[in-house]
Design an enzyme around this catalytic site. Structure first.
Site, mmCIF file in Angstrom:
data_model
loop_
_atom_site.group_PDB
_atom_site.id
_atom_site.type_symbol
_atom_site.label_atom_id
_atom_site.label_comp_id
_atom_site.label_asym_id
_atom_site.label_seq_id
_atom_site.Cartn_x
_atom_site.Cartn_y
_atom_site.Cartn_z
ATOM 1 N N GLY A 235 6.031 -27.287 12.745
ATOM 2 C CA GLY A 235 7.049 -27.009 13.761
ATOM 3 C C GLY A 235 6.425 -26.035 14.751
ATOM 4 N N HIS B 182 21.793 -17.198 3.290
ATOM 5 C CA HIS B 182 21.693 -16.849 4.703
ATOM 6 C C HIS B 182 22.883 -17.481 5.401
ATOM 7 C CE1 HIS B 182 19.931 -15.875 8.492
ATOM 8 N NE2 HIS B 182 19.740 -17.116 8.854
ATOM 9 N N ILE C 206 11.819 -21.803 7.010
ATOM 10 C CA ILE C 206 12.739 -21.080 7.906
ATOM 11 C C ILE C 206 13.849 -22.015 8.393
ATOM 12 C CG2 ILE C 206 12.927 -19.657 9.996
ATOM 13 C CD1 ILE C 206 10.068 -18.879 9.792
ATOM 14 N N ASN D 115 18.136 -32.098 9.405
ATOM 15 C CA ASN D 115 17.009 -31.296 8.922
ATOM 16 C C ASN D 115 16.571 -31.693 7.508
ATOM 17 O OD1 ASN D 115 16.756 -30.032 11.340
ATOM 18 N ND2 ASN D 115 17.682 -28.092 10.723
ATOM 19 N N GLY E 17 7.830 -21.433 15.875
ATOM 20 C CA GLY E 17 6.449 -21.811 15.555
ATOM 21 C C GLY E 17 5.449 -21.176 16.520
ATOM 22 N N GLY F 207 7.877 -25.134 17.783
ATOM 23 C CA GLY F 207 8.897 -24.823 18.783
ATOM 24 C C GLY F 207 8.920 -23.329 19.068
ATOM 25 N N GLN F 208 10.137 -22.809 19.253
ATOM 26 C CA GLN F 208 10.276 -21.393 19.620
ATOM 27 C C GLN F 208 9.719 -20.473 18.537
ATOM 28 O OE1 GLN F 208 10.969 -20.947 22.700
ATOM 29 N NE2 GLN F 208 13.173 -20.745 22.998
HETATM 30 P P1 A3D Z 1 12.835 -25.428 18.040
HETATM 31 O O1 A3D Z 1 12.319 -24.572 19.131
HETATM 32 O O2 A3D Z 1 13.711 -26.587 18.390
HETATM 33 O O3 A3D Z 1 11.570 -25.960 17.202
HETATM 34 C C1 A3D Z 1 11.677 -26.920 16.202
HETATM 35 C C2 A3D Z 1 10.466 -27.818 16.315
HETATM 36 O O4 A3D Z 1 10.478 -28.727 15.216
HETATM 37 C C3 A3D Z 1 10.450 -28.670 17.603
HETATM 38 O O5 A3D Z 1 9.268 -28.394 18.338
HETATM 39 C C4 A3D Z 1 10.475 -30.110 17.078
HETATM 40 O O6 A3D Z 1 9.693 -30.998 17.834
HETATM 41 C C5 A3D Z 1 9.896 -29.922 15.688
HETATM 42 N N1 A3D Z 1 10.193 -31.015 14.761
HETATM 43 C C6 A3D Z 1 11.333 -31.758 14.641
HETATM 44 N N2 A3D Z 1 11.180 -32.676 13.676
HETATM 45 C C7 A3D Z 1 9.933 -32.509 13.156
HETATM 46 C C8 A3D Z 1 9.199 -33.153 12.132
HETATM 47 N N3 A3D Z 1 9.714 -34.157 11.430
HETATM 48 N N4 A3D Z 1 7.944 -32.703 11.872
HETATM 49 C C9 A3D Z 1 7.413 -31.684 12.569
HETATM 50 N N5 A3D Z 1 8.051 -31.039 13.562
HETATM 51 C C10 A3D Z 1 9.301 -31.446 13.851
HETATM 52 O O7 A3D Z 1 13.623 -24.550 16.953
HETATM 53 P P2 A3D Z 1 13.323 -23.038 16.497
HETATM 54 O O8 A3D Z 1 11.852 -22.855 16.347
HETATM 55 O O9 A3D Z 1 14.099 -22.114 17.358
HETATM 56 O O10 A3D Z 1 14.056 -23.044 15.059
HETATM 57 C C11 A3D Z 1 13.534 -23.813 14.008
HETATM 58 C C12 A3D Z 1 14.472 -23.813 12.810
HETATM 59 O O11 A3D Z 1 14.600 -22.474 12.305
HETATM 60 C C13 A3D Z 1 15.903 -24.291 13.082
HETATM 61 O O12 A3D Z 1 16.345 -25.109 12.020
HETATM 62 C C14 A3D Z 1 16.710 -22.990 13.118
HETATM 63 O O13 A3D Z 1 18.056 -23.189 12.773
HETATM 64 C C15 A3D Z 1 15.978 -22.193 12.067
HETATM 65 N N6 A3D Z 1 16.190 -20.741 12.109
HETATM 66 C C16 A3D Z 1 16.305 -20.094 10.921
HETATM 67 C C17 A3D Z 1 16.492 -18.737 10.888
HETATM 68 C C18 A3D Z 1 16.620 -18.030 9.574
HETATM 69 O O14 A3D Z 1 16.787 -16.847 9.532
HETATM 70 C C19 A3D Z 1 16.553 -18.789 8.338
HETATM 71 C C20 A3D Z 1 16.570 -18.006 12.083
HETATM 72 C C21 A3D Z 1 16.430 -18.691 13.283
HETATM 73 C C22 A3D Z 1 16.236 -20.067 13.292
#
Ligand code: A3D
EC number: 1.1.1.37
Length: 320
Positions: free
Chosen positions: A10, A176, A119, A96, A15, A12-13
Site C-alpha cells: 500500500g 481500535h 494498519i 478490505n 504508505g 497511499g497516504q
Molecule cells: P490510501 O491513501 O487510500 O492508500 C491505500 C492504498 O492501498 C492505495 O494507494 C491503493 O491503491 C492501495 N491498494 C488498494 N488495494 C490494494 C491491493 N489489493 N494491493 C495493494 N495495494 C492496494 O489510504 P491510507 O494510506 O490513508 O489508509 C490506508 C488504510 O489504513 C485504510 O484502511 C485506513 O482506514 C487505515 N487506517 C488505519 C488507522 C489505524 O489506526 C488502524 C489509522 C488511519 C488509517
C-alpha cells in the site's frame, strides 16, 4: 550485515509517509508495493531524490510485483481503502477483506519470515484475517492502533496540563474504534496517575472524560477535517515505532493488536493489549488486572471485535 528490508504494502497516504520515515531513520531499504500503477514507483523515486539533500542512504523501489518484497524483514500493510466523512471503520470490512486475502497470499509466498504490522481498517478484524490468509506465526503478525490511540490521548493530556508530551504517558486497551478503552489510572504525568492529578486540582473528572471521548473519536475528527481521507502522519509514525522495536530488538512495551490466547480471559482473538515487541515479534502480552468498570468496557470492545470477525467469516468461507 545486509541492510534490513522493509516492504510497504500500500503506497497511499500512510504508505508514502512510512517510506519517508523509514528512509529518514535509515531503518533499511524500502520497497513500496501498490496495485495503482506508477504510484509506488513515483513515490519511491521522489523520496530517493530527496536522499542526497536529507542525507539518508537507503535504496527505495516501487513495484506492482510481489516478487520484489522477497526476503522482507518487516511488512507494513496499509493496502485497501480509508474512510470518508460519515463512514465508520466497519463500513470498510467487505472491500478490505478481499485486499487482505491478496496481501496475505503475497506475503506468504514471498516474505514468510517477516514481522507484519497491519494498519488497514477495521483494524482488529483485518489483522486477524491477514494472519489466517498469510499463515505466518501469530506472534509475527500484529496490528497498529494502540500506539496511535495512546499518542492522541497523550497529546490531548499534554495540552490540558500545559506540560511537555514527553512527560505524559497513556495507556489504551481494547479494539481500535469507538469502543477503545483508555485507562486513566495507568495514564500519568511524570509518574503521577490521572486520578491524582484530579485530586491535586490540575483538572476535573469532567475534563478527563471529555479528553477520553475525544481520543475515542480521534480518527473521525481528522476524517471530518480532511474530508478526502483519514489520518496518515500519526498512524505512520506509530507503525514505524513498532517496526523499529522489532528490527532493533528493543523490547519496547507498546500497545498493539496482538493475538491473545489465555490472557485477559480471551481464547484466540486479536485485540489491543500491552505487549513487548522485540526480535521475536510480539514476545509477551502484559496482562494487567482490570477493575470491574474497566473489564466491562473491555468486554464491550472485545464483543465488537468478535462481531467483525464473525462478519469476515460470513463473507469469506475459507475463514470459517
Ligand atoms: P490510501 O491513501 O487510500 O492508500 C491505500 C492504498 O492501498 C492505495 O494507494 C491503493 O491503491 C492501495 N491498494 C488498494 N488495494 C490494494 C491491493 N489489493 N494491493 C495493494 N495495494 C492496494 O489510504 P491510507 O494510506 O490513508 O489508509 C490506508 C488504510 O489504513 C485504510 O484502511 C485506513 O482506514 C487505515 N487506517 C488505519 C488507522 C489505524 O489506526 C488502524 C489509522 C488511519 C488509517
Amino acid at each position: 550485515m545486509a541492510r534490513p528490508r522493509i516492504a510497504l504494502i500500500g503506497a497511499g497516504q500512510i504508505g508514502g509517509t512510512l517510506a519517508h520515515l523509514a528512509a529518514i531513520k535509515e531503518l533499511g531499504d524500502v520497497v513500496l508495493f501498490d496495485i495503482a500503477e506508477g504510484t509506488p514507483q513515483g513515490k519511491a523515486l521522489d523520496l530517493a531524490e530527496s536522499g542526497p539533500v536529507a542525507g539518508y542512504d537507503v535504496a527505495l523501489k516501487g513495484t506492482q510485483d510481489y516478487a520484489d518484497i522477497a526476503g522482507a524483514d518487516v511488512c507494513i500493510v496499509t493496502a485497501g481503502v480509508p474512510r470518508k466523512p460519515g463512514m465508520s471503520r466497519d463500513d470498510l470490512l467487505g472491500i478490505n477483506l478481499k485486499v487482505m486475502k491478496a496481501v496475505g497470499e503475497g506475503i506468504k509466498a514471498n516474505a514468510p519470515d517477516a514481522f507484519v504490522i497491519c494498519i488497514t481498517n477495521p483494524l482488529d478484524a483485518m489483522v486477524w484475517a491477514l494472519q489466517v490468509f498469510s499463515g505466518l506465526p501469530r506472534e509475527k503478525v500484529c496490528g497498529m492502533a494502540g500506539v496511535l490511540d495512546s499518542a492522541r490521548f497523550r497529546h490531548f493530556l499534554a495540552e490540558e496540563f500545559e506540560v511537555s508530551m514527553r512527560d505524559v504517558s497513556a495507556f489504551v486497551l481494547g479494539g481500535h474504534g469507538d469502543t477503545m478503552v483508555p485507562l486513566t489510572r495507568y495514564s500519568t504525568v511524570a509518574g503521577i496517575p490521572l486520578p491524582d492529578m484530579i485530586d491535586m486540582g490540575w483538572t476535573t473528572q469532567e475534563r478527563i472524560d471529555a479528553i477520553v471521548q475525544r481520543t475515542r473519536d480521534g480518527g473521525a475528527e481528522i476524517v471530518g477535517l480532511l474530508k478526502t481521507g483519514s489520518a496518515f502522519y500519526a498512524p505512520a509514525t506509530a507503525a514505524i515505532e513498532m517496526a523499529e522495536a522489532y528490527l532493533k530488538d528493543q523490547k519496547r512495551v507498546l500497545p498493539c493488536a496482538a493475538y491473545v490466547d489465555g490472557s485477559f480471559g480471551l481464547n484466540g482473538l486479536y485485540v489491543g493489549v500491552p505487549t513487548v515487541i522485540g526480535s521475536g515479534g510480539v514476545e509477551r502480552i502484559v496482562e494487567i488486572k482490570l477493575k470491574k468498570d474497566e473489564q466491562s468496557m473491555f468486554d464491550k470492545s472485545v464483543d465488537a471485535v468478535k462481531g467483525l470477525v464473525e462478519a469476515c467469516k460470513g463473507i469469506d468461507e475459507t475463514l470459517a
